[in-house]
Design a protein around this motif. Structure first.
Motif, PDB file in Angstrom:
ATOM      1  N   LEU A 170       2.275   2.029  -3.454  1.00  0.00           N
ATOM      2  CA  LEU A 170       1.082   2.256  -4.400  1.00  0.00           C
ATOM      3  C   LEU A 170       0.782   3.836  -4.002  1.00  0.00           C
ATOM      4  O   LEU A 170       0.700   4.508  -5.162  1.00  0.00           O
ATOM      5  N   LEU A 171       0.749   4.158  -2.765  1.00  0.00           N
ATOM      6  CA  LEU A 171       0.455   5.560  -2.364  1.00  0.00           C
ATOM      7  C   LEU A 171       1.507   6.379  -2.906  1.00  0.00           C
ATOM      8  O   LEU A 171       1.341   7.601  -3.420  1.00  0.00           O
ATOM      9  N   PHE A 206      -5.151   0.382  -4.214  1.00  0.00           N
ATOM     10  CA  PHE A 206      -4.656   0.804  -2.869  1.00  0.00           C
ATOM     11  C   PHE A 206      -6.059   0.571  -1.982  1.00  0.00           C
ATOM     12  O   PHE A 206      -6.033   0.372  -0.756  1.00  0.00           O
ATOM     13  N   SER A 218      -4.117   2.480  -9.945  1.00  0.00           N
ATOM     14  CA  SER A 218      -3.188   2.484  -8.446  1.00  0.00           C
ATOM     15  C   SER A 218      -3.924   2.927  -7.307  1.00  0.00           C
ATOM     16  O   SER A 218      -3.928   2.473  -6.269  1.00  0.00           O
ATOM     17  N   LYS A 256       0.687  -1.267  -0.138  1.00  0.00           N
ATOM     18  CA  LYS A 256       0.063   0.027   0.056  1.00  0.00           C
ATOM     19  C   LYS A 256       0.934   1.281   0.014  1.00  0.00           C
ATOM     20  O   LYS A 256       0.478   2.290  -0.531  1.00  0.00           O
TER      21      LYS A 256
END
Length: 246
Positions: A87-88, A242, A238, A84
């Motif tokens: 992805l952030l 997420f 994305s 995560k």
């Protein structure tokens, strides 16, 4: 039933994001290549353009092309491993790159509208600076050799007539050597530019430069805006993945 559907959709999003990053990687390499090609092969005209938007947009695309290529690996890893925080980070960086690339693309289009207004005036102003300023001299010689032209055609006169404004050319020379045709004898051509066979090019350089630069600015702008659209898809995927990661 619902968790299974969400899990299945998450897998689709994950592999779609992986595929999107592969496309982004290819786009990054393409943007970098076009930017380098523009600067390396066409920057000799910069001194005669009257604006630095052409080179600025190419430089922006080179920088973002490198960053996009590197960041695409981060997106692929975050998608496959379902991390995560990665992805952030990928989303935030991709958003910043999106803004930069979009600005670079817009600069390319803005430059197309400015080129006609400023280029001819800048070219006329640099004629007296030939042989006085090395950057101007190199730019004019490169342009005239590349486009096989001479000076500027003003009021339907042959392009070589404008070189009368330059006082640095020797008394026996009326045009620079770069104005002469490939098979012409330089000494004769420089003194007799109007000769049909051994004289100088009659076509002015402004029209040829204008059409060339406008076409290439359109390519730069189109690539910048095109890759921006691809980046939007990457950001959406994305963000979706997420939110789906449990």
């Amino acid at each position: 039933m619902l968790p299974r559907m969400v899990e299945g959709f998450a897998k689709v999003v994950k592999y779609a994001l992986f595929l999107a990053n592969c496309v982004i990687l290819i786009c990054g390499i393409a943007v970098f290549s076009v930017g380098v090609w523009t600067l390396a092969d066409k920057s000799f005209m910069e001194r005669l353009l009257g604006t630095d938007l052409y080179v600025s947009s190419a430089s922006i695309l080179i920088a973002t092309g490198v960053i996009v290529t590197i960041i695409s690996f981060l997106g692929c890893l975050g998608a496959i491993k379902e991390i995560k925080c990665m992805l952030l980070t990928f989303f935030i960086i991709l958003f910043m790159i999106f803004i930069i690339v979009l600005v670079g693309g817009i600069l390319g289009y803005v430059f197309r509208s400015e080129v006609e207004m400023r280029m001819e005036q800048e070219m006329i102003m640099t004629i007296p600076l030939y042989k006085n300023e090395s950057a101007v001299t190199d730019a004019w010689d490169s342009v005239q050799n590349y486009f096989m032209c001479c000076g500027l055609a003003i009021n339907s006169e042959p392009g070589y007539e404008i070189w009368k404004q330059n006082k640095k050319l020797a008394d026996t020379k009326k045009v620079p050597a770069s104005c002469c045709k490939k098979n012409a004898q330089l000494n004769f051509c420089e003194s007799n530019p109007s000769d049909r066979n051994n004289g100088a090019y009659k076509d002015g350089c402004y029209e040829k430069m204008r059409d060339f630069v406008k076409a290439h600015a359109l390519i730069l702008g189109g690539i910048g805006i095109g890759i921006s659209c691809v980046l939007i898809v990457g950001m959406m995927l994305s963000c979706a993945l997420f939110l789906m990661i449990n």
